[in-house]
Design an enzyme around this catalytic site. Structure first.
Site, short mmCIF file in Angstrom:
data_model
loop_
_atom_site.label_atom_id
_atom_site.label_comp_id
_atom_site.label_asym_id
_atom_site.label_seq_id
_atom_site.Cartn_x
_atom_site.Cartn_y
_atom_site.Cartn_z
N HIS A 20 4.08 -6.75 3.59
CA HIS A 20 3.54 -5.78 2.63
C HIS A 20 3.11 -4.51 3.36
O HIS A 20 3.39 -3.39 2.92
CB HIS A 20 2.36 -6.38 1.88
CG HIS A 20 2.74 -7.49 0.96
ND1 HIS A 20 2.56 -7.42 -0.40
CD2 HIS A 20 3.32 -8.69 1.20
CE1 HIS A 20 3.00 -8.54 -0.96
NE2 HIS A 20 3.45 -9.33 0.00
N ASP A 119 -1.35 -2.84 -4.23
CA ASP A 119 -0.40 -3.94 -4.15
C ASP A 119 -0.48 -4.84 -5.38
O ASP A 119 -1.30 -4.63 -6.27
CB ASP A 119 -0.64 -4.72 -2.86
CG ASP A 119 0.63 -5.30 -2.25
OD1 ASP A 119 1.55 -5.63 -3.01
OD2 ASP A 119 0.69 -5.44 -1.01
#
Length: 447
Positions: A20, A119
């Protein structure tokens, strides 16, 4: 460090996983080239890695901002990352991350960015931003197939997924349902995911390309009732590609497309049984290989102890086993690399396509089974089939490796993935420009 005059400032907060963080960082680099200024926020242990991935030319436009998480004897600061984190500590890390909200709010008040990018599992970021009237956008580093499939299951559990070529085995369906039931502090990950999408302002950004996922992008857009904007592959640029390391020297000595690279990402660890089947599969294939073997943090074992007795002696010059880490992108772009045995984490799938390397898919969990089905569906790899109990078989591993690296089918797949790589590279330029336009409109500024 101050924001450059006239630029748009974006505060990025990715989840604490390497895949990520690297996706957010690559998007940050692309945006700085379009007159954006980035505040990149994460924990100290992750920022240490970011510094190594951030070329000096980006320093004037990217400021690293430390996020403090609550620490404990069980979760000291060096474990404020998923990289190498023992699995039993994952729920504790998730709770600590949410408990950093007051400090994040202080960061927001201090920096006052034009835009926030968050996110998949942190709706609290968007909620904090709305209190300051700062627009926020979800950037999801997963593929659109996985995201749309998951959202479809959450919202329409009794309806068939509309694309029949993409199916999960029964055990994988069970694992997906279990994943959607995961929770920390009484809050399900699935609910965090749903709320994160809901709170994203007008658009959801996805790390993907219309070249491979256009129908899933469209389906996801219909499900979430928002525009879904692909941002491209976002594969890290290679520097010092001719660096003389032992791994690269091994590749230099091998014929073109004759080596298979074996790696299962930074967060998954093979069981003893899986590691044994993988070893014997490589041995049976008689194909050159580089195998990255990893163990959870704190596990006291050596590569020699973890592999079958005599394995290293029997494979000899055919193979190389590397403990912990290897320069994956450099290996994939080398002309001697002819296949990638991968768990099909999304970053690894896109990196393999970027460098034109066919995939030998061995998915393990999370989004990986669906990514593996996509790999086969678009013709850039072949999946290793498990037996009816879900176990890996050494003969099947060897068969698929040889099919990709040695047999004629491998050349057909290689040509397909290289063609796709060229098309996606051209498409990414357009997709980044579209992202920029979306961000400009949301921020209320002109470039």
């Amino acid at each position: 460090m101050e924001t450059r005059k006239g630029s748009i400032s974006v505060l990025m907060l990715p989840w604490l996983a390497h895949g990520h963080i690297s996706a957010f960082l690559e998007l940050a680099k692309r945006l700085t080239e379009k007159n954006f200024f980035i505040y990149f926020c994460s924990t100290s242990i992750n920022l240490n890695s970011v510094k190594k991935m951030l070329p000096e030319k980006y320093s004037p436009s990217v400021q690293l901002v430390e996020l403090h998480l609550p620490s404990s004897p069980e979760l000291p600061p060096h474990l404020h990352t998923t990289n190498g984190l023992p699995p039993h500590l994952m729920p504790i890390l998730k709770i600590a991350f949410v408990e950093s909200k007051p400090f994040f709010s202080h960061i927001l008040n201090t920096l006052n960015p034009d835009l926030i990018m968050y996110d998949f599992n942190m709706p609290w970021v968007s909620a904090s931003a709305s209190l300051l009237n700062i627009p926020s956008v979800l950037f999801c580093p997963f593929g659109s197939l996985f995201t749309s499939f998951t959202f479809h299951v959450m919202e329409n559990p009794d309806a068939e997924y509309p694309f029949q070529s993409i199916q999960l085995h029964e055990s994988e369906k069970t694992n997906l349902q279990a994943m959607l039931e995961l929770s920390a502090n009484g809050v399900k990950d699935a609910d965090l995911f749903r709320e994160s999408i809901k709170l994203s302002r007008n658009v959801v950004l996805m790390k993907t390309s219309t070249e491979i996922e256009v129908k899933y992008i469209d389906h996801l857009s219909m499900l979430v009732e928002k525009k879904v904007q692909p941002v491209g592959l976002l594969v890290q640029e290679i520097v010092d590609k001719d660096e003389a390391t032992e791994v690269m020297q091994f590749l230099h000595k091998k014929d073109e497309s004759s080596v298979v690279f074996v790696a299962f990402g930074s967060e998954f660890f093979l069981s003893n049984e899986e590691r044994e089947e993988m070893a014997y599969g490589l041995e049976l294939s008689r194909v050159n290989f580089i195998w990255v073997v990893r163990f959870p943090a704190g596990e006291k074992t050596t590569v020699e102890e973890a592999l079958p007795v005599g394995f290293l002696d029997r494979v000899g010059d055919l193979g190389m086993v590397v403990e912990g880490w290897a320069p994956q992108a450099k290996i994939l772009m080398h002309s001697s690399t002819g296949g990638f045995v991968s768990h099909c984490g999304w970053n690894s799938v896109l990196e393999s396509i970027k460098f034109g390397v066919p995939i030998i898919a061995i998915p393990m969990h999370l989004d990986q089974p669906l990514n593996a089905r996509l790999v086969e569906d678009v013709g850039v790899g072949v999946e290793v089939k498990r037996d009816e109990t879900g176990r890996l078989d050494r003969k099947e591993i060897a068969r698929v490796i040889r099919r990709i690296v040695v047999e004629k089918h491998g050349m057909e797949v290689r040509n397909k993935v290289r063609e796709l790589s060229e098309n996606m590279a051209m498409k990414e330029v357009e997709e980044i420009d579209e992202v920029v336009e979306e961000m400009v409109q949301l921020s209320g500024k002109r470039k």
